[in-house]
Design a protein around this motif. Structure first.
Motif, PDB file in Angstrom:
ATOM      1  N   LYS A  39       0.750  -1.173  -0.023  1.00  8.94           N
ATOM      2  CA  LYS A  39      -0.029  -0.072   0.091  1.00  8.94           C
ATOM      3  C   LYS A  39       0.977   1.327   0.230  1.00  8.94           C
ATOM      4  O   LYS A  39       0.694   2.321  -0.875  1.00  8.94           O
ATOM      5  CB  LYS A  39      -0.822   0.109   1.301  1.00  8.94           C
ATOM      6  N   ALA A  40       2.072   1.481   0.729  1.00 11.38           N
ATOM      7  CA  ALA A  40       2.640   2.551   0.855  1.00 11.38           C
ATOM      8  C   ALA A  40       3.418   2.568  -0.591  1.00 11.38           C
ATOM      9  O   ALA A  40       3.568   3.691  -0.982  1.00 11.38           O
ATOM     10  CB  ALA A  40       3.787   2.521   1.773  1.00 11.38           C
ATOM     11  N   LEU A  41       4.023   1.619  -1.083  1.00 12.19           N
ATOM     12  CA  LEU A  41       4.525   1.697  -2.285  1.00 12.19           C
ATOM     13  C   LEU A  41       3.568   2.313  -3.396  1.00 12.19           C
ATOM     14  O   LEU A  41       3.913   3.212  -4.143  1.00 12.19           O
ATOM     15  CB  LEU A  41       4.970   0.456  -2.973  1.00 12.19           C
ATOM     16  N   ALA A  42       2.475   1.676  -3.354  1.00 15.95           N
ATOM     17  CA  ALA A  42       1.346   2.178  -4.327  1.00 15.95           C
ATOM     18  C   ALA A  42       1.110   3.625  -4.054  1.00 15.95           C
ATOM     19  O   ALA A  42       0.973   4.621  -5.138  1.00 15.95           O
ATOM     20  CB  ALA A  42       0.220   1.558  -4.112  1.00 15.95           C
ATOM     21  N   GLU A  43       0.882   3.885  -2.827  1.00 13.20           N
ATOM     22  CA  GLU A  43       0.841   5.435  -2.650  1.00 13.20           C
ATOM     23  C   GLU A  43       1.882   6.392  -2.878  1.00 13.20           C
ATOM     24  O   GLU A  43       1.571   7.535  -3.450  1.00 13.20           O
ATOM     25  CB  GLU A  43       0.410   5.588  -1.015  1.00 13.20           C
ATOM     26  N   GLN A  44       2.953   5.832  -2.687  1.00 14.52           N
ATOM     27  CA  GLN A  44       4.227   6.913  -3.097  1.00 14.52           C
ATOM     28  C   GLN A  44       4.394   7.204  -4.483  1.00 14.52           C
ATOM     29  O   GLN A  44       4.787   7.868  -4.879  1.00 14.52           O
ATOM     30  CB  GLN A  44       5.437   6.061  -2.560  1.00 14.52           C
ATOM     31  N   LYS A  45       3.695   5.931  -5.264  1.00 14.54           N
ATOM     32  CA  LYS A  45       4.091   5.948  -6.803  1.00 14.54           C
ATOM     33  C   LYS A  45       2.743   6.509  -7.510  1.00 14.54           C
ATOM     34  O   LYS A  45       2.768   6.547  -8.706  1.00 14.54           O
ATOM     35  CB  LYS A  45       4.214   4.694  -7.377  1.00 14.54           C
TER      36      LYS A  45
END
Length: 177
Positions: free
Chosen positions: A113-119
């Motif tokens: 989720k954090a990766l998706a949000e950051q990207k």
């Protein structure tokens, strides 16, 4: 934690813990349902720390680099002898090592989720999910290597594992990552 480390997980009773904390057993049960919960409460903030470390990474950074650099940052900030002792206790105690797998699953979801949000991607983005799953595997292996090699940190093995992964990807994809 001191009692678990001194006497072992199985030999330490809830009565021992309550006495050391100067609370009643009933009060202890108000906060913790089991000895396992006591141990895992010391690592409860880890998923949030992972998400925060990802949030500090540059958006343009490739996914694998983003995760590797976030993990290296976390290792530099949070690895200590007490952390190693806790990791060893968990690894060496069957009742705890089983529960540790649930922690890794939660961290994997939070990381994806954090990766998706950051990207700026969908929460179910496949590349983010695959990266998170792979990274958690590397995190597990790194922790095991750290416990086996007392003079290294988990970041040493982690960097080598990420490099090995990139090599495998390079060999199988003709250089595309």
């Amino acid at each position: 934690m001191r009692l678990f480390l001194e006497h072992g997980f199985e030999a330490t009773t809830l009565d021992d813990i309550a006495a050391a904390a100067d609370v009643s057993r009933r009060s202890l049960f108000h906060y913790f349902g089991s000895k396992e919960e006591i141990v895992f409460s010391t690592k409860a903030d880890f998923p949030a720390l992972v998400a925060e470390a990802i949030g500090r990474r540059p958006v343009e950074e490739p996914l694998l680099d983003m995760v590797e650099n976030a993990f290296v940052e976390l290792a530099a900030r949070h690895i200590s002898e007490p952390a190693r002792n806790l990791a060893r206790l968990i690894q060496d105690t069957p009742a705890l090592s089983a529960g540790d797998q649930a922690k890794y699953e939660k961290v994997e979801r939070v990381l994806a989720k954090a990766l998706a949000e950051q990207k700026g991607r969908s929460e179910n983005d496949l590349e983010c999910r695959v990266t998170a799953t792979t990274a958690i595997g590397i995190l597990k292996l790194s922790t095991q290597a750290w416990l086996a090699e007392p003079n290294t940190g988990p970041d040493t093995f982690g960097k080598a594992a990420f490099a090995a992964l990139r090599q495998v990807v390079s060999q199988t994809s003709g250089g595309r990552e």
